[in-house]
Write a protein that holds these residues in place. Structure first.
Motif, PDB file in Angstrom:
ATOM      1  N   ASP A  52      60.804  46.506 159.682  1.00 31.18           N
ATOM      2  CA  ASP A  52      60.668  47.539 158.660  1.00 31.18           C
ATOM      3  C   ASP A  52      60.299  46.966 157.298  1.00 31.18           C
ATOM      4  O   ASP A  52      59.866  47.700 156.422  1.00 31.18           O
ATOM      5  N   ALA A  53      60.526  45.636 157.076  1.00 30.53           N
ATOM      6  CA  ALA A  53      60.238  45.050 155.776  1.00 30.53           C
ATOM      7  C   ALA A  53      58.755  44.759 155.580  1.00 30.53           C
ATOM      8  O   ALA A  53      58.354  44.412 154.481  1.00 30.53           O
ATOM      9  N   ARG A  54      57.945  44.879 156.606  1.00 29.27           N
ATOM     10  CA  ARG A  54      56.516  44.620 156.462  1.00 29.27           C
ATOM     11  C   ARG A  54      55.832  45.779 155.725  1.00 29.27           C
ATOM     12  O   ARG A  54      56.302  46.906 155.751  1.00 29.27           O
ATOM     13  N   MET A  55      54.691  45.494 155.047  1.00 30.86           N
ATOM     14  CA  MET A  55      53.895  46.525 154.372  1.00 30.86           C
ATOM     15  C   MET A  55      53.233  47.409 155.418  1.00 30.86           C
ATOM     16  O   MET A  55      52.626  46.904 156.358  1.00 30.86           O
ATOM     17  N   PRO A  58      47.462  50.030 152.069  1.00 31.92           N
ATOM     18  CA  PRO A  58      46.229  49.567 151.368  1.00 31.92           C
ATOM     19  C   PRO A  58      45.107  50.588 151.424  1.00 31.92           C
ATOM     20  O   PRO A  58      44.399  50.802 150.434  1.00 31.92           O
ATOM     21  N   ARG A  59      44.945  51.231 152.592  1.00 34.03           N
ATOM     22  CA  ARG A  59      43.894  52.238 152.697  1.00 34.03           C
ATOM     23  C   ARG A  59      44.165  53.419 151.764  1.00 34.03           C
ATOM     24  O   ARG A  59      43.238  53.949 151.130  1.00 34.03           O
ATOM     25  N   ALA A  60      45.452  53.826 151.672  1.00 29.23           N
ATOM     26  CA  ALA A  60      45.792  54.934 150.777  1.00 29.23           C
ATOM     27  C   ALA A  60      45.543  54.560 149.320  1.00 29.23           C
ATOM     28  O   ALA A  60      45.068  55.394 148.524  1.00 29.23           O
ATOM     29  N   MET A  61      45.839  53.321 148.931  1.00 31.13           N
ATOM     30  CA  MET A  61      45.583  52.887 147.566  1.00 31.13           C
ATOM     31  C   MET A  61      44.088  52.882 147.258  1.00 31.13           C
ATOM     32  O   MET A  61      43.660  53.309 146.171  1.00 31.13           O
ATOM     33  N   VAL A  62      43.281  52.452 148.217  1.00 30.87           N
ATOM     34  CA  VAL A  62      41.832  52.445 148.012  1.00 30.87           C
ATOM     35  C   VAL A  62      41.313  53.873 147.858  1.00 30.87           C
ATOM     36  O   VAL A  62      40.486  54.177 146.979  1.00 30.87           O
TER      37      VAL A  62
END
Length: 392
Positions: A19-22, A27-31
């Motif tokens: 669960d601690a992984r990104m 990243p796609r949502a930020m882009v």
């Protein structure tokens, strides 16, 4: 011997939880968010750059609606719409050119007269000042003090440096006028084609609503132009009578100027219309200028509170308070353009939405007619109690 507590764990260091992984979608949502923000900024910049063009197109659209009845009537008799639109524009251009030519000749004659009589005006003002305030001024001293004053020299320098800016403003105004005329010609000449193109992307029931809204816009805009023309006629006749009584020269042309400018130039039209007759009345007699100023102020109040609400309510069928509020709102949104098109736009919207508002029969109640209830507004229970106590 006891076991060593510090011995390394044979299992090794603990692994991080899954669960601690990104998340993979972050990243796609930020882009996507950054791209949407960039598109929004680009659209805002483009809208601010094109707002002048959009306002010109809006003016052209309402101008095309105003001439639509004349073009449609000529087209119904077999004339091509392009030719009919050209003839209507030609008639408007001839009338406007004749009006401004007459006005220009009148102004040129009066400016020459004022320049020739300027020394006598200055002498009369100086005599009145000396007699009233017991001074000893003379024309030579006044002219010398004015010609050598610092504010006059600064004004001349600023005027000389601002010639380029004024020229650019005039050229920009001419370009905007040509843009409005070009778009209005296309809107009027290609009106049926424009309506077909708009209806082709809509379902049948939406097409009927669009065509009905278009008809309402034409009717309300024509009614608004009619009301303005009627008020211009009343204003011109009233000012003509005053100017003729005072003996001001060019009274017919001045009356046409006052009626046209005060009604078809919003916000500042009244002040522009009244300044010219006041100036020309001053050349006849300074007190005549005061009389004209007083009449302009009084007539403007009569027009704002008596004449305009009644005529506008009859021609565009909206309440005077709604008409006034729409003009205020239009001025706040689009300035002078909003003040000019606010009433026909509001009348069109009100008439269009009126078809979707369900109305009911009004009760036969005295309060609807402006009276009061005979029971004094008491509820039925209180009324019965009051009658019982009164019977005892």
């Amino acid at each position: 011997m006891a076991a060593d507590d510090t011995a390394p764990d044979p299992a090794g260091p603990p692994r991080p939880a899954a669960d601690a992984r990104m998340p993979r979608w972050l990243p796609r949502a930020m882009v996507v968010a950054l791209a949407l923000f960039a598109c929004f900024q680009l659209a805002s910049w483009a809208f601010l750059q094109l707002i002048g063009l959009l306002i010109n197109i809006l003016i052209a659209f309402f101008l095309a609606l105003a001439i639509e009845p004349a073009v449609a009537r000529m087209s119904a008799h077999g004339m091509r719409r392009g030719l009919a639109t050209g003839l209507v524009f030609l008639g408007v251009t001839v009338v406007g050119a004749g009006f401004f030519t007459l006005l220009g000749s009148m102004l040129a004659d009066q400016i020459v007269t004022m320049v020739e009589n300027f020394p006598s005006y200055v002498d009369s003002v100086i005599r009145w000042t000396n007699r009233t305030f017991h001074t000893s001024l003379n024309r030579v001293e006044v002219q010398e003090s004015v010609l050598h004053s610092d504010w006059l020299q600064k004004y001349v320098k600023n005027s000389a440096s601002g010639v380029l800016g004024v020229s650019a403003t005039v050229l920009g105004g001419l370009f905007q006028l040509l843009t409005v005329l070009l778009f209005s010609f296309y809107f009027a000449a290609d009106g049926p084609r424009l309506r077909r193109a708009l209806c082709s992307v809509l379902p049948p029931h939406r097409q009927a609503e669009v065509l009905r809204a278009w008809e309402l816009a034409v009717a309300k805009t024509g009614g608004y132009i009619y009301s303005r023309a009627l008020m211009a006629l009343v204003s011109g006749v009233a000012h003509y009578v005053l100017l003729e009584i005072l003996g001001v020269p060019y009274a017919p042309a001045l009356a046409i100027w006052v009626g046209t400018v005060s009604q078809f130039i919003p916000t500042i039209g009244t002040y522009l219309a009244g300044a010219l007759p006041i100036l020309l009345a001053f050349t006849v007699n300074p007190w005549y200028a005061v009389w004209v100023l007083g009449f302009v102020v009084v007539y403007q109040q009569f027009e704002n509170y008596v004449l305009q609400p009644r005529i506008t309510a009859r021609t565009v069928d909206i309440h005077p308070a709604v008409a006034f509020g729409s003009v205020v709102a239009g001025t706040a949104l689009l300035g002078a353009v909003g003040a000019l098109i606010a009433i026909p736009a509001t009348a069109t919207l009100q008439a269009f939405l009126g078809a979707y508002v369900k109305r009911y029969e009004v009760l036969d109640d005295p309060r609807v007619q402006g009276g009061r209830r005979s029971d004094g507004g008491r509820s039925p229970a209180l009324l019965r109690l009051f009658r019982k106590l009164r019977g005892r």
